[in-house]
Design an enzyme around this catalytic site. Structure first.
Site, mmCIF file in Angstrom:
data_model
loop_
_atom_site.group_PDB
_atom_site.id
_atom_site.type_symbol
_atom_site.label_atom_id
_atom_site.label_comp_id
_atom_site.label_asym_id
_atom_site.label_seq_id
_atom_site.Cartn_x
_atom_site.Cartn_y
_atom_site.Cartn_z
ATOM 1 N N PHE A 12 0.835 -1.217 0.000
ATOM 2 C CA PHE A 12 0.000 0.000 0.000
ATOM 3 C C PHE A 12 0.871 1.270 0.000
ATOM 4 O O PHE A 12 0.855 2.049 -0.964
ATOM 5 C CB PHE A 12 -0.899 -0.075 1.244
ATOM 6 N N ILE A 13 1.650 1.460 1.046
ATOM 7 C CA ILE A 13 2.410 2.707 1.181
ATOM 8 C C ILE A 13 3.535 2.762 0.143
ATOM 9 O O ILE A 13 3.786 3.796 -0.480
ATOM 10 C CB ILE A 13 2.989 2.831 2.613
ATOM 11 N N ASP A 32 10.085 -7.092 -3.456
ATOM 12 C CA ASP A 32 8.924 -7.644 -2.734
ATOM 13 C C ASP A 32 8.904 -9.152 -2.946
ATOM 14 O O ASP A 32 9.706 -9.704 -3.712
ATOM 15 C CB ASP A 32 7.610 -6.977 -3.205
ATOM 16 N N SER A 118 6.206 3.517 13.457
ATOM 17 C CA SER A 118 4.777 3.623 13.726
ATOM 18 C C SER A 118 4.476 4.592 14.867
ATOM 19 O O SER A 118 4.698 4.263 16.039
ATOM 20 C CB SER A 118 4.269 2.215 14.060
ATOM 21 N N TYR A 143 4.738 -5.430 18.107
ATOM 22 C CA TYR A 143 4.948 -4.644 16.875
ATOM 23 C C TYR A 143 5.612 -3.305 17.207
ATOM 24 O O TYR A 143 6.598 -2.912 16.585
ATOM 25 C CB TYR A 143 3.573 -4.454 16.231
ATOM 26 N N LYS A 147 9.437 -2.023 16.294
ATOM 27 C CA LYS A 147 9.679 -0.774 15.543
ATOM 28 C C LYS A 147 10.676 0.096 16.312
ATOM 29 O O LYS A 147 11.626 0.638 15.741
ATOM 30 C CB LYS A 147 8.371 0.004 15.349
ATOM 31 N N ILE A 187 -10.201 2.561 8.365
ATOM 32 C CA ILE A 187 -11.131 3.127 7.380
ATOM 33 C C ILE A 187 -11.398 2.135 6.243
ATOM 34 O O ILE A 187 -12.549 1.814 5.939
ATOM 35 C CB ILE A 187 -10.590 4.486 6.867
ATOM 36 N N ARG A 210 -7.758 8.521 17.017
ATOM 37 C CA ARG A 210 -6.595 8.249 16.170
ATOM 38 C C ARG A 210 -6.367 9.422 15.219
ATOM 39 O O ARG A 210 -7.256 10.226 14.990
ATOM 40 C CB ARG A 210 -6.821 6.989 15.317
ATOM 41 N N ARG A 268 -9.959 -4.134 23.293
ATOM 42 C CA ARG A 268 -8.785 -5.012 23.302
ATOM 43 C C ARG A 268 -7.706 -4.392 24.180
ATOM 44 O O ARG A 268 -7.598 -3.171 24.261
ATOM 45 C CB ARG A 268 -8.258 -5.192 21.872
HETATM 46 N N1 LIG Z 1 -0.588 0.933 7.006
HETATM 47 C C1 LIG Z 1 -0.475 1.565 8.157
HETATM 48 O O1 LIG Z 1 -1.466 1.968 8.766
HETATM 49 C C2 LIG Z 1 0.900 1.815 8.746
HETATM 50 C C3 LIG Z 1 1.061 2.749 9.768
HETATM 51 C C4 LIG Z 1 2.347 2.972 10.286
HETATM 52 C C5 LIG Z 1 3.412 2.243 9.812
HETATM 53 N N2 LIG Z 1 3.218 1.316 8.829
HETATM 54 C C6 LIG Z 1 4.363 0.546 8.364
HETATM 55 O O2 LIG Z 1 4.559 0.818 6.993
HETATM 56 C C7 LIG Z 1 5.077 -0.346 6.341
HETATM 57 C C8 LIG Z 1 4.256 -0.649 5.100
HETATM 58 O O3 LIG Z 1 2.903 -0.790 5.436
HETATM 59 P P1 LIG Z 1 1.796 -1.087 4.327
HETATM 60 O O4 LIG Z 1 0.489 -0.721 4.923
HETATM 61 O O5 LIG Z 1 2.203 -0.545 3.016
HETATM 62 O O6 LIG Z 1 1.873 -2.687 4.298
HETATM 63 P P2 LIG Z 1 1.608 -3.679 3.069
HETATM 64 O O7 LIG Z 1 1.321 -5.001 3.686
HETATM 65 O O8 LIG Z 1 0.617 -3.114 2.114
HETATM 66 O O9 LIG Z 1 3.036 -3.716 2.346
HETATM 67 C C9 LIG Z 1 4.119 -4.425 2.854
HETATM 68 C C10 LIG Z 1 4.796 -5.137 1.707
HETATM 69 O O10 LIG Z 1 5.896 -5.882 2.255
HETATM 70 C C11 LIG Z 1 5.974 -7.103 1.552
HETATM 71 N N3 LIG Z 1 6.632 -8.124 2.377
HETATM 72 C C12 LIG Z 1 6.211 -8.640 3.557
HETATM 73 N N4 LIG Z 1 7.072 -9.589 3.975
HETATM 74 C C13 LIG Z 1 8.037 -9.690 3.021
HETATM 75 C C14 LIG Z 1 9.191 -10.509 2.868
HETATM 76 N N5 LIG Z 1 9.524 -11.442 3.785
HETATM 77 N N6 LIG Z 1 9.963 -10.342 1.767
HETATM 78 C C15 LIG Z 1 9.641 -9.405 0.830
HETATM 79 N N7 LIG Z 1 8.562 -8.593 0.921
HETATM 80 C C16 LIG Z 1 7.750 -8.745 2.010
HETATM 81 C C17 LIG Z 1 4.515 -7.475 1.280
HETATM 82 O O11 LIG Z 1 4.407 -8.419 0.204
HETATM 83 C C18 LIG Z 1 3.895 -6.112 0.973
HETATM 84 O O12 LIG Z 1 3.874 -5.854 -0.429
HETATM 85 C C19 LIG Z 1 5.099 -1.447 7.381
HETATM 86 O O13 LIG Z 1 6.389 -1.544 7.913
HETATM 87 C C20 LIG Z 1 4.143 -0.948 8.444
HETATM 88 O O14 LIG Z 1 4.506 -1.446 9.705
HETATM 89 C C21 LIG Z 1 1.992 1.092 8.276
#
Ligand SMILES: NC(=O)c1ccc[n+]([C@@H]2O[C@H](COP(=O)([O-])OP(=O)(O)OC[C@H]3O[C@@H](n4cnc5c(N)ncnc54)[C@H](O)[C@@H]3O)[C@@H](O)[C@H]2O)c1
Length: 309
Positions: A12-13, A32, A118, A143, A147, A187, A210, A268
């Site tokens: 996503f991000i 990935d 995070s 988690y 981090k 959301i 939040r 929770r």
């Molecule tokens: N989404 C949120 O609300 C949020 C908030 C704060 C921080 N983050 C952090 O941002 C980062 C990205 O979040 P996101 O929402 O885009 O997650 P996401 O799950 O959409 O993307 C993570 C990607 O990492 C890849 N991945 C996971 N394990 C892997 C591995 N062993 N080898 C290769 N690729 C691997 C997945 O295939 C995925 O494409 C994470 O570290 C998350 O902790 C997310």
């Protein structure tokens, strides 16, 4: 041309970060999982280099990181909601693999690494709102602990080996392409349930607060962190404003004209009551501020879920 590799970039991000970097003439490699879904990056696939591999495999990381100027680290194998079930797995898959990545960054003389941490979990229950980067850190999830530990190791690697780094503590980014089937991203998850005519389950009384902000704003912060020459290491990135769960679902009714049932279920243990980030350091030093409109991003997310999920 500067080169950046994004670990976890098909998610996503990462997909938004890739777009921003490409627009700023930075060459992008996305690393990935083999067979990961490419739907988030199909539209830019011809403009990036895609490397498939496993973040837990040392050789994959050693080979993929070579030849890049910048590294963005987004991989996480756990979510706040499930990480307490198996903290050992969290350490093995996230902490040890991150240390291996840092070793490779040192060996390959990477100019800077950006780690996405995070802001929603590292602080734990807040003593003061909005939360500054200097607020005490008492995570309620493995988690959050991982981090924070990764953040500390970045400090150590900088001290020992001069590895340059920036940490962005994201609040709750939302927008199209967020996986709504996961237990992260309230959301998208709730909109998906509404689409499927399932009642919304709210843990507690719905008064937990939040900080929600657009994923596009999140991605812009990464580009600025790459350029940032200030001595700051850690930035909170969010909206700086709080919304309760009840306020969010009111927006579903008022902005999106949706009807749905709500079920309140027991809270929770790991849910903090209030989390709103103080983003003044990023405003001042990164010259970053959130610019996307919440209501418009909400509409975009709803449209995306209707069409794609
Ligand atoms: N989404 C949120 O609300 C949020 C908030 C704060 C921080 N983050 C952090 O941002 C980062 C990205 O979040 P996101 O929402 O885009 O997650 P996401 O799950 O959409 O993307 C993570 C990607 O990492 C890849 N991945 C996971 N394990 C892997 C591995 N062993 N080898 C290769 N690729 C691997 C997945 O295939 C995925 O494409 C994470 O570290 C998350 O902790 C997310």
């Amino acid at each position: 041309m500067q080169k950046c590799i994004i670990y976890g970039g098909a998610g996503f991000i990462g997909s938004y970060i890739a777009e921003v970097l490409l627009k700023n003439n930075i060459s992008v490699t996305i690393f990935d999982k083999k067979n990961c879904s490419k739907k988030n990056i199909n539209h830019i696939f011809d403009n990036i280099t895609f490397v498939e591999g496993d973040f837990n495999n040392k050789i994959d990381i050693y080979e993929s990181s070579q030849g890049h100027d910048y590294v963005v680290h987004l991989v996480s194998s756990t979510l706040p909601a499930d990480s307490n079930l198996n903290p050992s797995y969290d350490i093995e898959s996230n902490l040890l693999s991150s240390l291996n990545l840092f070793d490779c960054c040192v060996k390959h003389k990477i100019k800077k690494i950006i780690f996405i941490s995070s802001g929603g979990t590292v602080y734990g229950n807040s003593v003061k709102i909005p939360i500054k980067e200097t607020h005490p850190t008492n995570p309620l999830t493995s988690y959050g602990i991982i981090k924070l530990t990764i953040e500390k190791y970045l400090g150590l690697y900088n001290h020992l080996y001069g590895l340059d780094y920036k940490i962005l503590r994201f609040a709750n980014p939302f927008g199209p392409r967020q996986n709504p089937k996961l237990n992260q991203g309230l959301i998208a998850h709730m909109l998906y349930r509404i689409k499927n005519r399932q009642p919304l389950e709210i843990w507690g009384d719905g008064k937990n607060i939040r900080d929600y902000f657009s994923v596009k704003d999140a991605a812009r912060a990464v580009r600025l962190a790459i350029e940032d020459k200030s001595p700051n290491r850690i930035y909170n990135i969010g909206s700086g404003k709080g919304l309760s769960v009840n306020q969010v679902i009111l927006k579903f009714r008022q902005i999106l004209n949706l009807n749905f049932r709500v079920k309140y279920v027991p809270s929770r243990k790991f849910d903090v009551k209030r989390n709103v980030l103080d983003i003044s350091l990023a405003r001042k030093c990164l010259k970053w501020k959130p610019i996307e409109n919440f209501n418009i991003e909400l509409e975009n997310t709803w449209k995306y879920i209707l069409d794609n999920e």
